[in-house]
Scaffold this motif. Structure first.
Motif, mmCIF file in Angstrom:
data_model
loop_
_atom_site.group_PDB
_atom_site.id
_atom_site.type_symbol
_atom_site.label_atom_id
_atom_site.label_comp_id
_atom_site.label_asym_id
_atom_site.label_seq_id
_atom_site.Cartn_x
_atom_site.Cartn_y
_atom_site.Cartn_z
ATOM 1 N N GLY A 129 0.805 -1.222 0.000
ATOM 2 C CA GLY A 129 0.000 0.000 0.000
ATOM 3 C C GLY A 129 0.832 1.262 0.000
ATOM 4 N N ILE A 162 -4.622 -5.638 -3.329
ATOM 5 C CA ILE A 162 -4.389 -4.462 -2.502
ATOM 6 C C ILE A 162 -5.112 -4.636 -1.174
ATOM 7 N N GLU A 164 -6.724 -2.801 1.147
ATOM 8 C CA GLU A 164 -7.210 -1.422 1.193
ATOM 9 C C GLU A 164 -7.453 -0.918 2.610
#
Length: 289
Positions: A129, A162, A164
């Protein structure tokens, strides 16, 4: 020029790949700086760390056919002591170091994947990230697309995972995902259902795939309310236009719950543990039946 053979007989342009990665001209000395080759495949070097690949397959829930493989990082120091990926990713500190390390890991995985996979195979790759937040002006994916080209992979063959919930700047995350998708990459939101994951973020991010956190399937095996909610959760994600992966499956009971809840793909130790070689069949005959 150095080549590594792809499974279909074509060559990976290793020196060009590494030269592009380093941002410098050609020269075989670059191979000694960040990438070298052993019997197990490509190995990355980052300081005293040695970076290798393991792959875990994802299976279609309907047929139990392997439809993709996720690359997982395996790290050792110079004395061959294991270092967890989480520890390894904490070592880079500056924006330049973070971007370099993240790209190096994905490059190693791409090389090790294409030397085994069929030409149209699909690879899942995790993205740090912090990397997303350190690339600017919507250029996410441009550098990596060129690297993939030297490996013989297209963006459409790559799913970027990802996490998140660890990224606070939602606007930057939306920008990054949109930039990747414009280049043909698919994007998966990993571990959905843990930490601060919520549907408001999913609506804005518009991912192609959502991977459910393992805690959801574990809770569904012991909690009747969670068991009722799981298929509704899957339906909502489908309504958003994304496919659903249930990961972390370890028992036949969890397998049955996930399938009955309508998920699209399955992943977990019940079917196959991560390994340097690509696996295509579930190891558990009960799961395959």
């Amino acid at each position: 020029m150095t080549f590594v053979r792809h499974k279909d007989g074509s060559g990976i342009k290793v020196e060009q790949l590494v030269a592009h990665f380093e941002g410098k001209g050609g020269g075989s000395s670059l191979l000694k700086r960040c990438v070298h080759f052993e019997d197990c495949g490509a190995v990355g070097r980052h300081g005293e760390l040695r970076l290798r690949s393991a792959f875990q397959p994802l299976f279609l829930a309907a047929t139990m056919a392997a439809v993709a493989h996720e690359a997982l990082l395996r790290v050792h120091d110079v004395k061959m002591r294991a270092v967890s990926p989480e520890q390894a990713f904490k070592i880079p500190k500056t924006p330049e170091q973070i971007v370099h390390f993240d790209r190096l890991c994905r490059t190693i995985h791409a090389i090790n994947f294409v030397t085994q996979a069929q030409p149209d195979a699909v690879l899942y790759l995790n993205v740090d990230g912090r990397h997303l937040l350190n690339v600017h002006n919507g250029t996410h994916g441009s550098f990596f697309e060129t690297l993939l080209g030297y490996c013989g992979l297209r963006p459409t063959q790559v799913v970027l995972e990802i996490l998140e919930s660890r990224i606070g700047d939602l606007d930057r995350l939306v920008e990054a995902i949109a930039a990747y998708q414009r280049r043909g990459f698919r994007v998966a939101i990993d571990d959905f259902g843990c930490r601060h994951s919520n549907f408001d973020r999913l609506w804005r991010l518009s991912p192609d795939i959502v991977k459910l956190d393992r805690s959801l399937i574990v809770q569904s095996t012991v909690n009747p309310r969670a068991r009722q909610i799981l298929p509704k959760l899957v339906d909502i994600i489908h309504d958003l236009g994304a496919r659903v992966v249930c990961e972390g499956i370890e028992t036949v009971g969890q397998h049955a719950l996930a399938v009955n809840s309508g998920v699209d793909m399955l992943q977990g130790y019940l079917y196959a543990k991560p390994a340097p070689h690509l696996q295509y069949r579930p190891q558990s005959q009960m799961a395959a039946s």
